[in-house]
Design a protein around this motif. Sequence first.
Motif, mmCIF file in Angstrom:
data_model
loop_
_atom_site.group_PDB
_atom_site.id
_atom_site.type_symbol
_atom_site.label_atom_id
_atom_site.label_comp_id
_atom_site.label_asym_id
_atom_site.label_seq_id
_atom_site.Cartn_x
_atom_site.Cartn_y
_atom_site.Cartn_z
ATOM 1 N N PRO A 138 32.573 -3.757 32.716
ATOM 2 C CA PRO A 138 31.556 -3.910 33.767
ATOM 3 C C PRO A 138 30.119 -3.921 33.231
ATOM 4 O O PRO A 138 29.266 -4.635 33.763
ATOM 5 C CB PRO A 138 31.808 -2.704 34.684
ATOM 6 C CG PRO A 138 33.260 -2.397 34.488
ATOM 7 C CD PRO A 138 33.522 -2.675 33.037
ATOM 8 N N THR A 139 29.865 -3.170 32.163
ATOM 9 C CA THR A 139 28.502 -3.150 31.613
ATOM 10 C C THR A 139 28.134 -4.491 30.985
ATOM 11 O O THR A 139 26.964 -4.854 30.940
ATOM 12 C CB THR A 139 28.321 -2.026 30.573
ATOM 13 O OG1 THR A 139 29.140 -2.288 29.420
ATOM 14 C CG2 THR A 139 28.676 -0.670 31.158
ATOM 15 N N TYR A 176 37.113 -0.477 38.419
ATOM 16 C CA TYR A 176 35.874 0.279 38.480
ATOM 17 C C TYR A 176 35.309 0.239 39.892
ATOM 18 O O TYR A 176 35.658 -0.613 40.707
ATOM 19 C CB TYR A 176 34.853 -0.276 37.484
ATOM 20 C CG TYR A 176 34.337 -1.643 37.830
ATOM 21 C CD1 TYR A 176 33.098 -1.803 38.458
ATOM 22 C CD2 TYR A 176 35.077 -2.782 37.546
ATOM 23 C CE1 TYR A 176 32.629 -3.060 38.789
ATOM 24 C CE2 TYR A 176 34.609 -4.045 37.863
ATOM 25 C CZ TYR A 176 33.386 -4.173 38.488
ATOM 26 O OH TYR A 176 32.912 -5.406 38.817
ATOM 27 N N THR A 177 34.435 1.178 40.164
ATOM 28 C CA THR A 177 33.781 1.249 41.456
ATOM 29 C C THR A 177 32.390 1.825 41.267
ATOM 30 O O THR A 177 32.126 2.513 40.287
ATOM 31 C CB THR A 177 34.576 2.127 42.442
ATOM 32 O OG1 THR A 177 33.893 2.151 43.693
ATOM 33 C CG2 THR A 177 34.723 3.554 41.942
ATOM 34 N N LEU A 236 37.733 -9.244 36.808
ATOM 35 C CA LEU A 236 36.378 -9.424 36.285
ATOM 36 C C LEU A 236 36.415 -10.264 35.007
ATOM 37 O O LEU A 236 35.602 -11.179 34.831
ATOM 38 C CB LEU A 236 35.729 -8.060 36.026
ATOM 39 C CG LEU A 236 34.284 -8.068 35.559
ATOM 40 C CD1 LEU A 236 33.375 -8.734 36.580
ATOM 41 C CD2 LEU A 236 33.817 -6.645 35.282
ATOM 42 N N LYS A 273 37.476 -2.448 42.032
ATOM 43 C CA LYS A 273 37.393 -3.835 41.583
ATOM 44 C C LYS A 273 38.187 -3.893 40.286
ATOM 45 O O LYS A 273 37.917 -3.144 39.359
ATOM 46 C CB LYS A 273 35.938 -4.233 41.350
ATOM 47 C CG LYS A 273 35.111 -4.196 42.616
ATOM 48 C CD LYS A 273 33.680 -4.572 42.334
ATOM 49 C CE LYS A 273 32.852 -4.466 43.600
ATOM 50 N NZ LYS A 273 31.447 -4.792 43.355
ATOM 51 N N VAL A 290 26.652 -4.273 35.250
ATOM 52 C CA VAL A 290 26.868 -3.126 36.141
ATOM 53 C C VAL A 290 26.305 -1.895 35.443
ATOM 54 O O VAL A 290 26.832 -1.452 34.433
ATOM 55 C CB VAL A 290 28.361 -2.939 36.479
ATOM 56 C CG1 VAL A 290 28.552 -1.737 37.398
ATOM 57 C CG2 VAL A 290 28.919 -4.204 37.118
ATOM 58 N N THR A 336 39.473 -4.769 36.724
ATOM 59 C CA THR A 336 38.840 -5.253 35.499
ATOM 60 C C THR A 336 39.449 -6.570 35.035
ATOM 61 O O THR A 336 38.747 -7.429 34.505
ATOM 62 C CB THR A 336 38.946 -4.200 34.378
ATOM 63 O OG1 THR A 336 38.495 -2.950 34.879
ATOM 64 C CG2 THR A 336 38.089 -4.579 33.187
ATOM 65 N N TRP A 396 35.108 4.098 36.246
ATOM 66 C CA TRP A 396 36.255 3.267 35.907
ATOM 67 C C TRP A 396 37.443 4.199 35.777
ATOM 68 O O TRP A 396 37.349 5.237 35.111
ATOM 69 C CB TRP A 396 35.998 2.549 34.590
ATOM 70 C CG TRP A 396 37.026 1.516 34.216
ATOM 71 C CD1 TRP A 396 36.970 0.188 34.487
ATOM 72 C CD2 TRP A 396 38.239 1.721 33.492
ATOM 73 N NE1 TRP A 396 38.077 -0.447 33.974
ATOM 74 C CE2 TRP A 396 38.872 0.473 33.367
ATOM 75 C CE3 TRP A 396 38.863 2.842 32.942
ATOM 76 C CZ2 TRP A 396 40.098 0.301 32.709
ATOM 77 C CZ3 TRP A 396 40.080 2.684 32.302
ATOM 78 C CH2 TRP A 396 40.684 1.419 32.174
#
Length: 197
Positions: free
Chosen positions: A96-97, A146-147, A164, A159, A101, A161, A106
């Motif tokens: 996410p990063t 993750y949220t 994503l 969501k 994000v 991963t 996570w």
Amino acid sequence: MHSLYVDSTSGLVIGLLDSEFKWVEYHDTNEKKPSEVIHVEIYNLIKKYNLDLKTMNFFFSAGPGSYTGMRLGEGIAQVLAWENRNVFSFLHFEVPTFVGVKKGFWVTNAFKGQVFSYNWNLEEGTSEKELINSADFKIMDTTLGYTLAADSKDFSELKNTKDLIKNSSEVIFAHVYKEKMREPPYYFRTLDEEFNK
């Protein structure tokens, strides 16, 4: 230059990326035993597009996930690295990063009655990993997600991963490639803890 992506940390995902890190093919096989099909899946994908392993990049998920699944992917990654191929790897909880994000949680099933949780805040420069009793969480067994919600342990609307990675491949793989990331496998527990009877 094409790139192969392999994630055997939870089931088996195999994909082929073009030179701009867009998916040419993406297969989430939902395979429960990746070791039985991983070599055939890779071979078929390479053969279908008549690719040369010598001219490709290779991306792997380094975990966390199933111990056996992670060893499977890492074993292939090490063989390719010994052959001086371009091998990259990254951790699911950092994905996410890569797409901006800045903070969140996570979580995933860590087996043995535990949940692995990673929370981060890039603005504060903080992160924390922990294993927690799964009875304290509402979480599906195979979730990798993750949220942004930090006010409860109800992670029912995570969501995923994998989604994503599938939907933001250009950003994620460009970042991993640019940073030359090669993360070692991330196990939930030490080997002594994992195999202690």
